[in-house]
Structures are given as structure tokens and as C-alpha cells.
Write a protein that holds these residues in place. Sequence first.
Motif, mmCIF file in Angstrom:
data_model
loop_
_atom_site.group_PDB
_atom_site.id
_atom_site.type_symbol
_atom_site.label_atom_id
_atom_site.label_comp_id
_atom_site.label_asym_id
_atom_site.label_seq_id
_atom_site.Cartn_x
_atom_site.Cartn_y
_atom_site.Cartn_z
ATOM 1 N N UNK A 202 -3.836 0.638 10.308
ATOM 2 C CA UNK A 202 -4.021 2.049 10.256
ATOM 3 C C UNK A 202 -3.719 2.121 8.566
ATOM 4 N N UNK A 203 -3.854 1.177 7.888
ATOM 5 C CA UNK A 203 -3.969 1.223 6.470
ATOM 6 C C UNK A 203 -4.478 2.241 5.585
ATOM 7 N N UNK A 247 6.515 -1.347 1.797
ATOM 8 C CA UNK A 247 5.607 -0.116 1.500
ATOM 9 C C UNK A 247 4.392 -0.420 0.591
ATOM 10 N N UNK A 248 4.726 -1.399 -0.451
ATOM 11 C CA UNK A 248 3.573 -1.854 -1.229
ATOM 12 C C UNK A 248 2.447 -2.505 -0.358
ATOM 13 N N UNK A 249 2.769 -3.403 0.608
ATOM 14 C CA UNK A 249 1.738 -3.883 1.532
ATOM 15 C C UNK A 249 0.814 -2.708 2.111
ATOM 16 N N UNK A 250 1.746 -1.627 2.807
ATOM 17 C CA UNK A 250 0.964 -0.627 3.654
ATOM 18 C C UNK A 250 -0.069 0.082 2.833
ATOM 19 N N UNK A 251 0.051 0.236 1.451
ATOM 20 C CA UNK A 251 -1.051 0.817 0.603
ATOM 21 C C UNK A 251 -2.211 -0.085 0.358
ATOM 22 N N UNK A 252 -3.110 0.394 0.454
ATOM 23 C CA UNK A 252 -4.295 -0.459 -0.219
ATOM 24 C C UNK A 252 -5.580 0.404 -0.914
ATOM 25 N N UNK A 253 -6.536 -0.284 -1.355
ATOM 26 C CA UNK A 253 -7.742 0.407 -1.946
ATOM 27 C C UNK A 253 -7.313 1.267 -3.045
ATOM 28 N N UNK A 254 -8.038 2.230 -3.263
ATOM 29 C CA UNK A 254 -7.575 3.257 -4.408
ATOM 30 C C UNK A 254 -6.417 3.596 -4.832
ATOM 31 N N UNK A 255 -5.785 3.939 -3.718
ATOM 32 C CA UNK A 255 -4.373 4.315 -3.779
ATOM 33 C C UNK A 255 -3.430 3.438 -4.308
ATOM 34 N N UNK A 256 -3.581 2.038 -3.907
ATOM 35 C CA UNK A 256 -3.100 1.069 -4.392
ATOM 36 C C UNK A 256 -3.129 0.663 -5.887
#
Length: 416
Positions: A202-203, A247-256
Motif C-alpha cells: 500500500x506504499x 516512516x521513510x521506508x513507507x514513503x516512495x516515489x515523488x513524495x520520497x
Amino acid sequence: MHDSAVFLIEFGAIILGLGLLGRLAGRFRFSPIPLYLLAGLAFGEGGIYPLGTSEEFVAIGAEIGVVLLLLMLGLEYTASDLVSNLKTQYPAGLVDAALNALPGAAMALLLGWGPVAAVVLAGVTWISSSGVIAKVLGDLGRLGNRETPVILSILVLEDLSMAVYLPIVTALLAGAGLAAGSLTLAIALGVAGLVLVVAVRYGRHISRFVSSDDSEKLLLVVLGLTLLVAGIAQQLQVSAAVGAFLVGIALSGEVAEGAHHLLAPLRDLFAAVFFVFFGLHTDPASIPPVLLPALALAVVTALTKVATGYWAARRAGISVRGRWRAGGTLVARGEFSIVIAGLAVTSGIEPSLGPLATAYVLILVVVGPLTARYTEPLARRLTRRSEPADTVARVPAQAGATDQETAPVGNSAGGK
């Protein structure tokens, strides 16, 4: 009003001094970490001019620095990256842990510090500095070398190991018994596993919820969420750093990518404050008595890191020159060695552990870039063996890569 003015003067002088030290380090192209530590030693207990009014604020800033360091580290990797590396590179991670953690544990026991200090010092000697290593790889133009993915894989596994190691250390330092410590570790592993599963499945939805075209709103939401999760993790005795990492791992793509860009200056500021804070709590007079053990430990673990990189690169089919380069690049220790030692200093388990860790990191954060540059030519000269010319990874042309590029292990080269 007077205390407020003194606070502003002290804290302003600290920030200005750190900025000037960072510029000095940049001019000579080496990590500013040793200069930050020396600054803390100069203005802490037994230093030239001990700080007074701003010390409490610096302590809070140091905690935020640790949280941001781990958050940014998590942003570097996706959950799928971590799972993939764990499946394919775990033998290298096990060799890395065995060769580099055991010397630290053995040194603590030889010094009579006890098993808890042994676990802490094992972590100090185990974890390489991915921040220093990423910068060295860029400076030396090795981002496209065939051994670089091997180096980054080892760093990723070390980062992932922190999610297990930090809760163990936190429980031990808190004096928790076997049952309580096992419960803490079970909670940490359960939370870490749950976050990885949620991040993989669900990332995109999580990132979409956090995402915002307004950089101010994105900064506030990501920072607020990170501090909230870190605080809850700390309350559960799991470690605020692990919470931030997840928390950092859960965020990905453009948001990261957007969060990384916005938070990088804050990370740099509070991380520098953290190193100063660690130095503030280390009496310079306590370093000379542990200098010889620190030097011995630095020599041994520099050699074990070289052996780790050589073995991992050999397992990946890299040429002999690349194996030596991989080993020499992994030598540097830095920010997370200090983070681990800082936990022990705060708990007060062994007064000499902080000074030894400071001296150890000061040695290897300076020696690391030198071993990265000279290990391979020195080994070639000593062995007098003729090897093929350099081995540079050729990424398929359709990927649009050049000789200076390599397939990333995570979102970028990392920052531990």
C-alpha cells in the motif's frame, strides 16, 4: 531577557561555527564529522569554554538530528529494495556482522566493561558510514564501477539491521530483563515487518495521502508524522530512530524525492548539532587513556572491513582490483557509530565508552577516504599481480545510462 540573549548568542555562535567548519572540510574534500566532534569537545565538559544556557536546546536538537538521519535513510530505499537485498545479499551481511561486530565486543570484554557495553561497542565497530562512503564514491568517480552495487548492498543490509539492533540495545541499556527485552524485540520486529508489508502493498496509497503540491504542507506533514511515530516508538521502548526509519521506508516515489529535497537542509543542521552534542558530553581529558585501544580497534576493524568488501565482491564475480576497491571503500565509520555510542553515554553504563567511540570514529572517518583511494593500488603493488584494466559497469543503452552510472540499490546512494 538576559538568559534569552545569552542563548541566542551561544546557539548562533554554534551554528556559525559549524557552517565555517563545514566549509573548511569541503575545501579539503573530507567529511566534516571529525570537525563537528572536535567542536563539541572544545565547548563541553573540560573544554575551552563550556556552554551553559543553550545546552538543553542543543540536547533536543540532537534528538531531532538522530530522527532525521534515520528518516532520510529510510527515504533512500523502498520496501521492495530492502526485501530484494535481504534475499540475495544476506550472506554478505552475515559476514559483515561477524567480522566487524565481534572485534568491538571482544575489546569491551577485554577492557572489563561487561556484556551490555560489549553489545554497544559491537554496533559501533560494525556499521559503516554510508554518508561518507557515498561522498567518496562520487568524488572518486566510482559510481559506475562494477563493485559499487556490492558496496551499496552491504550498506542497505546494515541499515535494515539497525531496525533489529537498536531495540535490543535500547532494552539492554534500560536494564530490562529477559522477558521485557524479548517483548521489546518482538514488538520491534512485528512493527518493522508490518511496515514493510504495508509499504510493499500500500506504499502508493500512503504516499498519495501524504503528497502535496505545496512544499510547505508536504514538509509539515512528513516532519510531523515522523516525530509522532518516533515518539510513539520511543514510548514503546522500540527506539525513536527505528520509528523514523520505518516512516521513510513507507514513503516512495515523488513524495520520497520531494521530502528528501525539503528535509535535507534540516537533516544537515540537526545532524551537525547531534555531533556537537555528543562531543559536549565527552571530556577531552578522557580520550588519551583510551587512545591506544581505539587505535588498535581501528586497525583491526579497518582490515576486517577490507576483508568483508573483498569477499562480497569476489562472491559477485568482481575482478581482483574491484574487490580491493570495495573493501577499502567500506572502512569509514561515522554518524551511526556515534548514534549507538550516544545511547550508551546517555544511559551512563560505561564512562570510557563515549571517549573511545569518539577517538575511534575520528580515526576512521579520516582514514576511510584514504583507504578507499589507496587500498587497491597498494594491494596491487604488494602482490605484484597484473590484473585487467578497470572494470566499469555498462548499463544497457536503452536505460540511457553512461559509464558513470549504475543501477541504484535504493532511491540514491544512501546516507547512514
